[in-house]
Design an enzyme around this catalytic site. Structure first.
Site, PDB file in Angstrom:
ATOM      1  N   SER A 111       0.865  -1.184   0.000  1.00 44.62           N
ATOM      2  CA  SER A 111       0.000   0.000   0.000  1.00 44.62           C
ATOM      3  C   SER A 111       0.897   1.229   0.000  1.00 44.62           C
ATOM      4  O   SER A 111       1.858   1.307   0.775  1.00 44.62           O
ATOM      5  CB  SER A 111      -0.910  -0.008   1.228  1.00 44.62           C
ATOM      6  OG  SER A 111      -1.850   1.044   1.126  1.00 44.62           O
ATOM      7  N   GLU A 112       0.586   2.191  -0.892  1.00 40.20           N
ATOM      8  CA  GLU A 112       1.499   3.309  -1.140  1.00 40.20           C
ATOM      9  C   GLU A 112       1.825   4.120   0.104  1.00 40.20           C
ATOM     10  O   GLU A 112       2.878   4.742   0.184  1.00 40.20           O
ATOM     11  CB  GLU A 112       0.903   4.236  -2.205  1.00 40.20           C
ATOM     12  CG  GLU A 112      -0.389   4.911  -1.748  1.00 40.20           C
ATOM     13  CD  GLU A 112      -1.013   5.815  -2.811  1.00 40.20           C
ATOM     14  OE1 GLU A 112      -0.595   5.764  -3.970  1.00 40.20           O
ATOM     15  OE2 GLU A 112      -1.930   6.575  -2.450  1.00 40.20           O
ATOM     16  N   ASN A 113       0.922   4.137   1.083  1.00 36.08           N
ATOM     17  CA  ASN A 113       1.173   4.937   2.279  1.00 36.08           C
ATOM     18  C   ASN A 113       2.196   4.305   3.217  1.00 36.08           C
ATOM     19  O   ASN A 113       2.534   4.887   4.239  1.00 36.08           O
ATOM     20  CB  ASN A 113      -0.141   5.241   3.012  1.00 36.08           C
ATOM     21  CG  ASN A 113      -0.985   4.021   3.242  1.00 36.08           C
ATOM     22  OD1 ASN A 113      -1.164   3.191   2.360  1.00 36.08           O
ATOM     23  ND2 ASN A 113      -1.510   3.880   4.435  1.00 36.08           N
ATOM     24  N   SER A 153       8.491   3.768   0.244  1.00 35.24           N
ATOM     25  CA  SER A 153       7.357   3.151  -0.429  1.00 35.24           C
ATOM     26  C   SER A 153       7.389   3.424  -1.931  1.00 35.24           C
ATOM     27  O   SER A 153       7.156   2.526  -2.751  1.00 35.24           O
ATOM     28  CB  SER A 153       6.057   3.702   0.163  1.00 35.24           C
ATOM     29  OG  SER A 153       4.949   3.099  -0.439  1.00 35.24           O
ATOM     30  N   GLN A 185       2.511  11.745  -6.053  1.00 36.56           N
ATOM     31  CA  GLN A 185       2.844  11.487  -4.651  1.00 36.56           C
ATOM     32  C   GLN A 185       4.318  11.137  -4.419  1.00 36.56           C
ATOM     33  O   GLN A 185       4.938  11.615  -3.472  1.00 36.56           O
ATOM     34  CB  GLN A 185       1.946  10.374  -4.116  1.00 36.56           C
ATOM     35  CG  GLN A 185       1.989  10.281  -2.618  1.00 36.56           C
ATOM     36  CD  GLN A 185       1.089   9.205  -2.057  1.00 36.56           C
ATOM     37  OE1 GLN A 185       1.347   8.675  -1.012  1.00 36.56           O
ATOM     38  NE2 GLN A 185       0.028   8.882  -2.754  1.00 36.56           N
TER      39      GLN A 185
END
Lengths: 213, 227
Positions: free
Chosen positions: A47-49, A89, B103
């Site tokens: 998960s990117e977070n 990440s 991001q």
């Protein structure tokens, strides 16, 4: 024509996720792919977070408010999982360490361009998140989307009309009608569902399709 | 004696000036320094540039800064989460500037600033609208975009535990942007759940070494937030 439901589409992608793969599932329909990966395969979800080893949703009394996935849903961590910061990440993504990413899309082009972050509506604030990083970085990028829009317009086109997320990044498209590979020769149908014919699927596609090998 | 512990949230943010560039850690409501944000809102500095992954939802956190019209510009990757009513309202009114950054690029620009680099070449965004006007380079046959370092005046971050030297450990996925933002601001202020004695954090497990942290402040127990 045979059209798969969203659950059936997710199940079809899940069949192609191999044992031992590191996988990132995008927000929305792609997230549900995890529900259909069979238990005899060990798949590690990123998960990117900042999570490797994402597990299922917690029981209501076991929620950790910090432990969420990219879609901001509460999740759990599997044994052997780990936490890390944003830079690490995204190093996993851009650095080619993830085997497969599954993303939704507005449009995909004949050469594998992906458009999934913005439409041409300027009043609506754009949002990109981690989509561009995943698009350039994952070893294989699968798109999971309906074959056409709600008004039956083609989403697979010679060239995307919406702003690109990445150029030449899509490897395979899973729709509700067929599975299509993006190859050097063009878009090649890999699988037609039910009795769907190449001509029927071609009629709903705005780029030439090559027949299955 | 090194003691970075601040007595109150109010004191921790008292010198943030109008026009400051403020990084705020967090991903959605995970690992976000809600109490420092509320202290900043009450402090009332205006014309802020906020660098954060999201733009707040409902009336909480960053959304409350937007509602009080304290923010001139947002730098973020995903401003439009469901419930981001204040960001959407100000954007539609043309009352806020948005710099949209992928991001991973947001993270690398922050990391570069903290690591003393001028910027990084990233493949992310190459050939897209978000690379318009930026320098590009083909390295070993692959296209990259030059993204410059993005420092800040202040970073507001959230950690689980700290000591008086500013060493930090985090809770689960709450670390997200916090460790990199800690490195990239002139003044880094950490809101933490618990302060422990120097020596009590396992040095093998410290995530943010204290050199990056200027002020540590313990969460104040609030009526709605007894956690």
């Amino acid at each position: 024509m045979m059209r798969l439901s969203t659950d059936e589409m997710a199940r079809r992608v899940a069949q192609d996720i191999p044992d031992g793969a590191y996988v990132n599932l995008g927000i929305g329909m792609p997230t549900s792919v995890a529900n259909y990966v069979s238990d005899d395969k060990q798949v590690i979800y990123h998960s990117e977070n900042g999570i490797l080893g994402v597990g299922p949703a917690p029981a209501p009394d076991k929620i950790d408010p910090d432990l969420i996935n990219a879609g901001k849903q509460y999740v759990t961590l599997l044994k052997g999982g780990s936490y890390f910061d944003n830079a690490e990440s995204f190093a996993m993504m851009r650095g080619g360490h993830l085997d497969i990413a599954v993303l939704g899309a507005f449009q995909v082009s004949a050469t594998g361009d992906l458009a999934n972050w913005a439409t041409n509506n300027d009043k609506f604030p754009p949002a990109v998140g981690g989509a561009m990083d995943l698009a350039v970085g994952a070893k294989q990028l699968f798109v999971l989307m309906r074959h056409t829009t709600k008004t039956d317009e083609a989403k697979i086109l010679e060239q995307c009309e919406y702003p690109l997320t990445g150029a030449g990044v899509v490897k395979r498209i899973y729709t509700d009608l067929a599975v299509i590979d993006v190859t050097g020769e063009g878009l090649r149908v890999r699988e037609l569902y039910g009795d769907n014919t190449l001509a029927e699927v071609q009629a709903l596609t705005a780029a030439p399709l090559l027949p299955p090998l | 004696m090194i003691n970075k512990i601040c007595e109150s949230l109010r004191a921790a943010v008292a010198d943030i000036e109008d026009g400051s560039v403020v990084m705020i850690g967090g991903f959605g409501n995970s690992g976000i320094p809600m109490q420092l944000i509320e202290a900043l809102r009450l402090h009332g500095a205006r014309e802020l540039t906020i660098i954060s992954n999201n733009a707040g939802t409902a009336e909480d956190g960053i959304a409350s800064l937007l509602r009080d019209r304290l923010v001139r510009k947002m730098v973020c990757s995903f401003p439009r989460s469901s419930g981001s009513i204040w960001f959407e309202r100000l954007y539609e009114e043309g009352e806020i500037e948005l710099e949209l950054v992928p991001q991973g690029t947001l993270g690398e620009r922050i990391r570069a600033a903290g690591a003393g680099l001028g910027g990084v070449y990233t493949p992310t965004g190459y050939g897209t609208r978000l690379a318009d006007g930026k320098e590009t380079k083909v390295i070993n046959g692959k296209g990259y975009v030059l993204e410059t370092a993005m420092p800040a005046d202040v970073a507001l971050i959230k950690a689980d535990r700290a000591d008086a030297w500013g060493n930090l450990v985090y809770n689960t996925a709450g670390r997200n942007f916090n460790p990199i933002m800690a490195t990239a601001a002139r003044i880094t202020i950490a809101e933490v759940k618990t302060i422990v004695r120097v020596g009590d954090l396992d040095p093998e497990c410290v995530v943010t070494p204290g050199i990056f942290v200027d002020r540590v402040v313990a969460q104040e127990v609030q009526k709605h937030d007894a956690a």
